[in-house]
Write an enzyme that holds these catalytic residues in place. Structure first.
Site, PDB file in Angstrom:
ATOM      1  N   HIS A 287     -21.001  -2.192   6.218  1.00  0.00           N
ATOM      2  CA  HIS A 287     -19.602  -1.546   6.365  1.00  0.00           C
ATOM      3  C   HIS A 287     -19.103  -1.280   4.841  1.00  0.00           C
ATOM      4  O   HIS A 287     -18.960  -2.137   3.846  1.00  0.00           O
ATOM      5  CB  HIS A 287     -18.647  -2.934   6.878  1.00  0.00           C
ATOM      6  CG  HIS A 287     -17.341  -2.570   7.047  1.00  0.00           C
ATOM      7  ND1 HIS A 287     -16.321  -3.229   7.890  1.00  0.00           N
ATOM      8  CD2 HIS A 287     -16.497  -1.704   6.129  1.00  0.00           C
ATOM      9  CE1 HIS A 287     -15.369  -2.739   7.804  1.00  0.00           C
ATOM     10  NE2 HIS A 287     -15.208  -2.047   6.708  1.00  0.00           N
ATOM     11  N   HIS A 330     -12.682 -10.965   1.437  1.00  0.00           N
ATOM     12  CA  HIS A 330     -12.725 -10.463  -0.197  1.00  0.00           C
ATOM     13  C   HIS A 330     -11.947 -10.635  -0.878  1.00  0.00           C
ATOM     14  O   HIS A 330     -10.751 -11.092  -0.418  1.00  0.00           O
ATOM     15  CB  HIS A 330     -13.147  -8.611  -0.066  1.00  0.00           C
ATOM     16  CG  HIS A 330     -11.825  -7.922   0.193  1.00  0.00           C
ATOM     17  ND1 HIS A 330     -11.659  -6.935  -0.601  1.00  0.00           N
ATOM     18  CD2 HIS A 330     -10.891  -8.012   1.183  1.00  0.00           C
ATOM     19  CE1 HIS A 330     -10.566  -6.304  -0.176  1.00  0.00           C
ATOM     20  NE2 HIS A 330     -10.252  -7.032   0.788  1.00  0.00           N
ATOM     21  N   GLU A 336      -2.894  -4.864  -2.482  1.00  0.00           N
ATOM     22  CA  GLU A 336      -3.066  -4.128  -1.350  1.00  0.00           C
ATOM     23  C   GLU A 336      -1.667  -4.435  -0.438  1.00  0.00           C
ATOM     24  O   GLU A 336      -1.516  -5.447  -0.091  1.00  0.00           O
ATOM     25  CB  GLU A 336      -4.149  -4.480  -0.514  1.00  0.00           C
ATOM     26  CG  GLU A 336      -5.321  -4.478  -1.027  1.00  0.00           C
ATOM     27  CD  GLU A 336      -6.593  -5.018  -0.234  1.00  0.00           C
ATOM     28  OE1 GLU A 336      -6.550  -5.426   0.722  1.00  0.00           O
ATOM     29  OE2 GLU A 336      -7.625  -5.178  -0.717  1.00  0.00           O
ATOM     30  N   HIS A 360      -1.572  -8.573   0.018  1.00  0.00           N
ATOM     31  CA  HIS A 360      -2.580  -9.059  -0.501  1.00  0.00           C
ATOM     32  C   HIS A 360      -2.881  -8.938  -2.023  1.00  0.00           C
ATOM     33  O   HIS A 360      -3.294  -7.664  -2.228  1.00  0.00           O
ATOM     34  CB  HIS A 360      -3.745  -8.897   0.039  1.00  0.00           C
ATOM     35  CG  HIS A 360      -3.778  -9.343   1.797  1.00  0.00           C
ATOM     36  ND1 HIS A 360      -4.191  -8.548   2.633  1.00  0.00           N
ATOM     37  CD2 HIS A 360      -3.333 -10.501   2.323  1.00  0.00           C
ATOM     38  CE1 HIS A 360      -3.766  -8.953   3.873  1.00  0.00           C
ATOM     39  NE2 HIS A 360      -3.421 -10.244   3.713  1.00  0.00           N
ATOM     40  N   HIS A 366      -8.400 -12.552   0.959  1.00  0.00           N
ATOM     41  CA  HIS A 366      -8.052 -12.492   2.256  1.00  0.00           C
ATOM     42  C   HIS A 366      -9.157 -11.949   3.194  1.00  0.00           C
ATOM     43  O   HIS A 366     -10.317 -11.738   2.588  1.00  0.00           O
ATOM     44  CB  HIS A 366      -6.965 -11.590   2.372  1.00  0.00           C
ATOM     45  CG  HIS A 366      -7.171 -10.048   1.419  1.00  0.00           C
ATOM     46  ND1 HIS A 366      -7.325 -10.019   0.322  1.00  0.00           N
ATOM     47  CD2 HIS A 366      -7.666  -9.007   2.036  1.00  0.00           C
ATOM     48  CE1 HIS A 366      -7.398  -8.926  -0.210  1.00  0.00           C
ATOM     49  NE2 HIS A 366      -7.501  -8.040   0.804  1.00  0.00           N
TER      50      HIS A 366
HETATM   51 FE   LIG Z   1      -8.168  -6.248   1.445  1.00  0.00          FE
END
Ligand SMILES: [Fe+2]
Length: 432
Positions: A287, A330, A336, A360, A366
């Site tokens: 990903h 992460h 964010e 975040h 998160h």
């Molecule tokens: Fe994130």
């Protein structure tokens, strides 16, 4: 009626009356039709060629007749960085439900509710992010923002932006960007409206470098639309509102400031249909970083690092084998701010709803909630299409500070962090 020209940052030219645009020079002794020539600079005169932005506007009256003799005005919920809240708050991951539409009559400008700020508007660094709610059109009232450009992402109800450069329609699934200093009025197209906005104090948004992806894919320049010239020849007394240095001012103007009959240049508002974004992703396993979904970036002085990145999570195929497909857990140096325009977001199938927001912040962990994690580790990994989903992120290299409005918001989910409560200790200690 809206009509557009295609391209991003092009040298456009448009005239609402044939022959209104001077030929061969910007500022002739006498302009056609008795118009005034006026330059709108979007960069320093001396900015390098690649980032130099300006447009020439040929208007019925110069802007000095529309913006002078100001008095102070108040829009207390439109906060500007630096803005540190007086409400004590933890640094936690935060999430909010939708902001309810107001009962009374509120215009787009009156309905801006800033939820985070970052950087310093006077230093031309950083951003503010939030939502807007609107229940009535602006009538004989115009606005421009001297502090930054505004990116608007409608979530409910379409908007009509009548600007000095022409008309832009934008509904849910589209964005509109109004450059710093461009005068406009916002009308409701089909009833009450709500959505998200980002005020970008720094360098104007540009398309990100694609690197090895090559010359095509992600957001393609030809899909950005800039309006053709359209003007109002109105003698109705009106009000001009300006945001300047984090404060608001109004003045009376004897006529509509949207009186630009022709214009040319590379500094102009634009719209973009997010369904035209061409996602690039993993074709075998794993990903990649969410930067593959970057639509626009406001570059900082640090190479490759955005003051603001506008990133979307659109409908797409997921095909990666033996892979945890939702966003991974992460921690990030960037902050964010996320919103959801429609559908559901794969990392948060419940609780994060259209019109809602999550924050975040820099270096706060998160990731998928417990339910999403459980589904993902047991999922049959056949090719699957994520349908009916459109989330986005305003990501900044700067920390985003929540405003008092955000911290005391009636829809703030005080128990948001509990979404990770159900993640068990899965360590197989007894395994040899
Ligand atoms: Fe994130």
């Amino acid at each position: 009626m809206s009509a557009y020209m295609s391209g991003f940052g092009n040298e456009f030219e448009s005239e609402a009356l044939p022959g209104a645009l001077p030929r061969g020079q910007n500022s002739p002794q006498r302009c056609p039709f008795g118009l005034y020539a006026e330059q709108l600079s979007g960069s320093a005169f001396t900015a390098p060629q690649g980032s130099n932005r300006r447009s020439w506007l040929y208007r019925i009256r110069p802007s000095v007749l529309h913006a002078r003799n100001f008095r102070a005005a108040e829009l207390p919920l439109w906060e500007t960085a630096p803005c540190r809240t007086t409400t004590a708050h933890p640094i936690d991951q935060m999430r909010w439900g939708p902001t309810p539409l107001p009962d009374g009559a509120v215009t787009f400008i009156e309905g801006v509710r800033i939820m985070t700020t970052a950087g310093d508007a006077d230093a031309r660094i950083g951003m503010a992010a939030g939502v807007y709610v609107a229940t009535r059109s602006m009538a004989d009232t115009y606005f421009y923002n001297a502090d930054g450009e505004i990116l608007i992402a409608p979530e409910q109800g379409a908007l009509i932006f009548d600007t000095e450069f022409g008309r832009i329609d934008a509904g849910p699934g589209e964005i509109c960007v109004l450059p710093r200093g461009v005068k406009f009025r916002v009308s409701l197209k089909d009833g009450p409206a709500r959505g998200y906005l980002c005020e970008n104090y720094g360098a104007p948004f540009v398309l990100p470098s694609r690197g090895v992806i090559g010359a095509n894919g992600l957001a393609n320049a030809r899909d950005f639309l800039t309006p053709v010239a359209a003007f109002e020849d109105s003698q109705r007394p009106s009000v001009m509102m300006v945001k300047w240095g984090g404060r608001f001012y109004v003045c009376d103007t004897p006529s509509s400031p949207l009186d630009v009959v022709a214009w040319h240049g590379n500094y102009a508002p634009y719209k973009y249909d997010l369904s035209l974004f061409c996602p690039v992703g993993a074709l075998l396993f794993d990903h990649p970083d969410p930067s593959i979904f970057c639509v626009l970036t406001s570059p900082s002085a640090q190479a490759g690092v955005g003051d603001v990145d506008f990133v979307i999570f659109p409908p797409r195929w997921q095909v990666a084998e033996h892979t945890f497909r939702p966003p991974w857990f992460h921690m990030n140096v960037m902050s964010e701010f996320m919103g959801l325009i429609f559908g559901a977001y794969d990392a948060k199938p419940s609780g994060f709803v259209p019109g809602g927001v999550s924050l975040h912040n820099a270096m706060l962990p998160h990731g998928p909630d417990a339910a999403a994690f459980e589904i993902a580790i047991h999922a049959e990994l056949a090719p699957a299409k994520l349908e009916n989903t459109l989330a986005f992120m305003f990501e900044s290299r700067l920390s985003q500070h929540p405003t008092d409005f955000a911290l005391t918001h009636e829809s703030r989910q005080a128990d948001y962090a509990a979404c990770w409560d159900g993640l068990p200790d899965r360590f197989e200690r007894q395994r040899p």
